[in-house]
Design an enzyme around this catalytic site. Structure first.
Site, PDB file in Angstrom:
ATOM      1  N   HIS A 173       1.604   4.429  -2.844  1.00 45.66           N
ATOM      2  CA  HIS A 173       1.727   5.882  -2.674  1.00 45.66           C
ATOM      3  C   HIS A 173       3.074   6.354  -3.215  1.00 45.66           C
ATOM      4  O   HIS A 173       3.166   7.404  -3.872  1.00 45.66           O
ATOM      5  CB  HIS A 173       1.644   6.254  -1.191  1.00 45.66           C
ATOM      6  CG  HIS A 173       0.259   6.279  -0.621  1.00 45.66           C
ATOM      7  ND1 HIS A 173      -0.774   6.974  -1.191  1.00 45.66           N
ATOM      8  CD2 HIS A 173      -0.242   5.704   0.507  1.00 45.66           C
ATOM      9  CE1 HIS A 173      -1.863   6.837  -0.443  1.00 45.66           C
ATOM     10  NE2 HIS A 173      -1.573   6.064   0.586  1.00 45.66           N
ATOM     11  N   HIS A 204       0.828  -1.205   0.000  1.00 48.92           N
ATOM     12  CA  HIS A 204       0.000   0.000   0.000  1.00 48.92           C
ATOM     13  C   HIS A 204       0.864   1.258   0.000  1.00 48.92           C
ATOM     14  O   HIS A 204       0.668   2.166  -0.824  1.00 48.92           O
ATOM     15  CB  HIS A 204      -0.904  -0.018   1.244  1.00 48.92           C
ATOM     16  CG  HIS A 204      -1.739   1.211   1.422  1.00 48.92           C
ATOM     17  ND1 HIS A 204      -3.073   1.252   1.088  1.00 48.92           N
ATOM     18  CD2 HIS A 204      -1.446   2.456   1.910  1.00 48.92           C
ATOM     19  CE1 HIS A 204      -3.560   2.458   1.350  1.00 48.92           C
ATOM     20  NE2 HIS A 204      -2.593   3.200   1.853  1.00 48.92           N
ATOM     21  N   GLU A 205       1.812   1.320   0.910  1.00 45.87           N
ATOM     22  CA  GLU A 205       2.635   2.526   1.012  1.00 45.87           C
ATOM     23  C   GLU A 205       3.530   2.692  -0.212  1.00 45.87           C
ATOM     24  O   GLU A 205       3.800   3.818  -0.643  1.00 45.87           O
ATOM     25  CB  GLU A 205       3.467   2.506   2.299  1.00 45.87           C
ATOM     26  CG  GLU A 205       2.645   2.538   3.578  1.00 45.87           C
ATOM     27  CD  GLU A 205       1.666   3.697   3.660  1.00 45.87           C
ATOM     28  OE1 GLU A 205       1.931   4.752   3.034  1.00 45.87           O
ATOM     29  OE2 GLU A 205       0.625   3.551   4.337  1.00 45.87           O
ATOM     30  N   HIS A 253       3.080   6.669  -6.849  1.00 42.91           N
ATOM     31  CA  HIS A 253       2.301   7.854  -7.228  1.00 42.91           C
ATOM     32  C   HIS A 253       3.177   9.099  -7.154  1.00 42.91           C
ATOM     33  O   HIS A 253       3.063  10.004  -7.999  1.00 42.91           O
ATOM     34  CB  HIS A 253       1.104   7.965  -6.282  1.00 42.91           C
ATOM     35  CG  HIS A 253      -0.012   8.833  -6.787  1.00 42.91           C
ATOM     36  ND1 HIS A 253      -1.090   9.178  -6.008  1.00 42.91           N
ATOM     37  CD2 HIS A 253      -0.226   9.431  -7.986  1.00 42.91           C
ATOM     38  CE1 HIS A 253      -1.919   9.937  -6.706  1.00 42.91           C
ATOM     39  NE2 HIS A 253      -1.410  10.109  -7.911  1.00 42.91           N
TER      40      HIS A 253
END
Length: 692
Positions: free
Chosen positions: A487, A483-484, A490
């Site tokens: 990010h 998940h991180e 992104h």
């Protein structure tokens, strides 16, 4: 005002003070990274003071420019201003969260009001706003390209939402509110960290009997480091508490750990956060009224994909209702199994333990055995292979980059052709001075205007292993790892020209989509088959892998209610129009949970006294965003399943091009539709959680 950072290679005069302060002047470091090996806590405040003064001077020069406002001399000029401040701030706040030593906390307390004051001065400056407003009102005549038009629109919106269009009296009050809230956020975070540390639990050998060896070894090493050899230390963190509650046969010990973790910020001591909560909510209510919004939630969501609190609540309740029914079924299963141990009053500290027993019976799974095949290094390799398969990126560790704490690793991310994209700092393990949770931040954002490459940071709180042992993590922790890094991608892959539109600078309820969709690949069989291996290098047995994947929707009633109860209370709290003088966050929380029918054995994932997301993390009235984004991520990953190949190159290229690269250069709904062709419904989310 701009959020960019210089690359550290500019030639500028260096004063005696600057030469003694590594934060000032040029950074002669690899890739222009912060010189963390030279920086000490006492360097920060002086560097902030100089950078704030420079930013103030730059912003005033734009505001006082006697030339007619143009996009270049106003909007682009603001993008270029404050570069030194952005560089110092991103360097410090990376450390302030990850290594909150007393010295760093003192710096944070000292500079929070100074930064709030500068922000107020800039965003409420009438001359500066007049220039922006003039350009905004004639934007159709300016011949701007789409990204420039978006930047002008977003810049104008930031000024208006900061209060620049209000009366002088209202602007003055908004400025005071903002400064007080900045201080309260710091106080909340520092109290929570202090209470977390104060809630360390030391257990005896009898109390840890039956725990997996890796947990026992790590706890023994932590206790010895704390000067209590022979005992077993479990900090009040999620990464320590949840595995303990899942595996510990000793019920009394489970209660100790549960209470230590659950009551952070809610103890009768100087670290109780209730006063900060009450005051923050009062100030948010007052500011919303000044801004012409019905409530703080209305104000926040008017700038989000959801647009209104009603739309967010509709989605939350559409998921909550079936989740509650599932949770009641799960509770019945747990009660039946606990009764065999003579437990007739199942408590919150019993749920995870007996849920694990139910899962073990139903799927022939044992969490301790599964973790033997989930080494941290293997899951990191899985993450990097996923990135290579999807986007062609390669990852190369850099040993020449100075870091801010032991255990931080740095990697260079490259395109398939070998060209460098940027740097990735990985700070995965817990330390006593790290704030709870997991997060991503940027030290430098990529942008074409200033020709800067990205530097992103991931933080997690994985329990460090005992010396010489492998770090073993749960599937949940592996999903957080992915998940991180979602990010992180992104932030790394953005191709925005302007810093303010780069990377993760998007709406709260969209920013979680790129991270949450990336989580799906950790449970892909080919990834786990390659990287889920035990100490002997043997792959996870096929039967175990199949059972692990089948069990993905197990206990989803519990986990969904935990998350949604936090989101619903966040939204309800921030829809209040006034607080009674005797408002008590704990009592209000309990009343809301009773009204919602949340089983006492489940409770909230984040209780209000330690809800950092909404009191110290920018997610007030926005915790629903994880659920909103899940509707997109479940539907988005369905696209790969429909393609028949979860690494479909055309679809992966489209995901990168239409989502990861665009930043905030267009409305997020346009980005999602450009990738998927339509907006999602809640159906995919419900299927993803096994609730439909």
């Amino acid at each position: 005002m701009g959020c960019s950072q210089p690359n550290g290679n500019q030639s500028t005069p260096v004063s005696a003070e600057q030469s003694a302060n590594p934060l000032m002047g040029a950074w002669n470091t690899p890739d222009g990274v912060p010189p963390y090996d030279l920086i000490r806590a006492e360097h920060y405040e002086a560097a902030f003071d100089q950078a704030i003064a420079a930013a103030r001077e730059q912003n005033q020069a734009i505001a006082n420019n006697t030339d007619e406002p143009t996009f270049e001399n106003t909007i682009e000029a603001m993008e270029r201003s404050g570069r030194e401040l952005s560089r110092v701030a991103s360097t410090f706040f990376t450390v302030a969260s990850a290594d909150a030593t007393p010295a760093n906390q003192a710096v944070q307390k000292a500079i929070a009001p100074k930064l709030a004051r500068l922000s107020n001065e800039t965003m409420l400056d009438q001359a500066l706003f007049q220039r922006v407003d003039t350009l905004f009102n004639k934007r159709a005549e300016l011949g701007l390209n789409p990204e420039q038009a978006r930047l002008l629109e977003q810049t104008h919106k930031r000024f208006v939402r900061a209060g620049a269009a209000l009366s002088e009296e209202a602007r003055t009050r908004v400025a005071a509110i903002n400064e007080e809230m900045a201080n309260l956020g710091v106080q909340f975070g520092q109290k929570l960290l202090a209470d977390q540390k104060a809630n360390d639990v030391f257990l005896t050998a009898a109390e840890v009997e039956g725990l997996p060896a890796d947990q026992v070894g790590a706890a023994a090493a932590a206790a010895e480091a704390a000067g209590k050899a022979g005992q077993y230390l479990f900090p009040a963190t999620r990464s320590a508490a949840e595995p303990f509650l899942t595996a510990a046969p000793n019920r009394d010990a489970r209660e100790k750990i549960w209470r230590a973790f659950t009551f952070r910020g809610d103890n009768a001591n100087e670290n109780n956060t209730s006063a900060e909560i009450k005051r923050l909510v009062e100030l948010r209510i007052e500011r919303a009224k000044l801004m012409g919004a019905a409530t703080h939630a209305d104000f926040v969501l008017s700038d989000a994909m959801a647009k209104t609190p009603a739309a967010a609540m509709d989605l939350l309740m559409a998921v909550y209702t079936p989740a509650l029914e599932r949770a009641k079924e799960e509770l019945a299963d747990i009660q039946a199994l606990a009764a065999k141990d003579g437990i007739t009053d199942v408590q919150p500290w019993d749920w995870r333990y007996y849920a694990e027993q139910v899962r073990s019976e139903r799927f022939a799974l044992n969490e301790a055995e599964v973790k033997q095949y989930m080494p941290m290094d293997g899951m990191v390799a899985a993450m990097f292979e996923t990135t290579q398969k999807l986007f062609g990126l390669t990852v190369h560790e850099r040993k020449d980059i100075p870091v801010y704490a032991d255990g931080v690793r740095v990697f260079e991310i490259r395109e398939a052709d070998g060209s460098k994209i940027g740097l990735f700092y990985a700070d995965w393990f817990a330390r006593p001075t790290k704030r709870p949770g997991a997060w991503m931040n940027s030290i430098r954002v990529p942008n074409g205007l200033l020709g800067e490459s990205p530097i992103v940071v991931n933080n997690q709180n994985i329990t460090p292993p005992a010396a010489g042992e492998r770090a073993l993590i749960s599937l949940d922790e592996a999903q957080t790892l992915f998940h991180e890094f979602g990010h992180g991608l992104h932030g790394l892959l953005s191709k925005a020209h302007y810093p303010s539109l780069s990377g993760t600078a998007v709406a709260r309820d969209f920013v979680e989509f790129p991270s949450q969709v990336y989580e799906h690949w950790i449970t892909e069989p080919t990834i786990l088959q390659a990287h889920a291996r035990n100490a002997a290098g043997e792959p996870m047995p096929t039967a175990m892998l199949e059972s692990l994947l089948k069990a993905q929707t197990f206990n989803q009633g519990f986990s969904t209610i935990q998350q949604l109860s936090s989101a619903i209370l966040d939204m309800r709290l921030h829809q209040l129009t006034e607080l009674p003088a005797d408002f008590d966050a704990g009592k209000w929380e309990a009343e809301q949970l009773r009204e919602l029918g949340v089983p006492e054995q489940i409770g909230m994932r984040h209780r209000l006294p330690h809800f950092s997301h909404i009191f110290d993390g920018g997610y007030s009235a926005s915790y629903y965003a994880y659920t909103w984004a899940e509707a997109m991520d479940a539907d988005g990953f369905d696209a790969f399943k429909e393609a028949g190949n979860v690494f479909d190159p055309e679809l992966a290229a489209k995901l990168r091009r239409e989502v990861y690269e665009v930043g905030n250069t267009r409305d997020p709904a346009e980005s999602y539709k450009a990738f998927r062709g339509r907006m999602p419904s809640a159906d995919a989310l419900l299927r993803n959680r096994g609730l439909k």
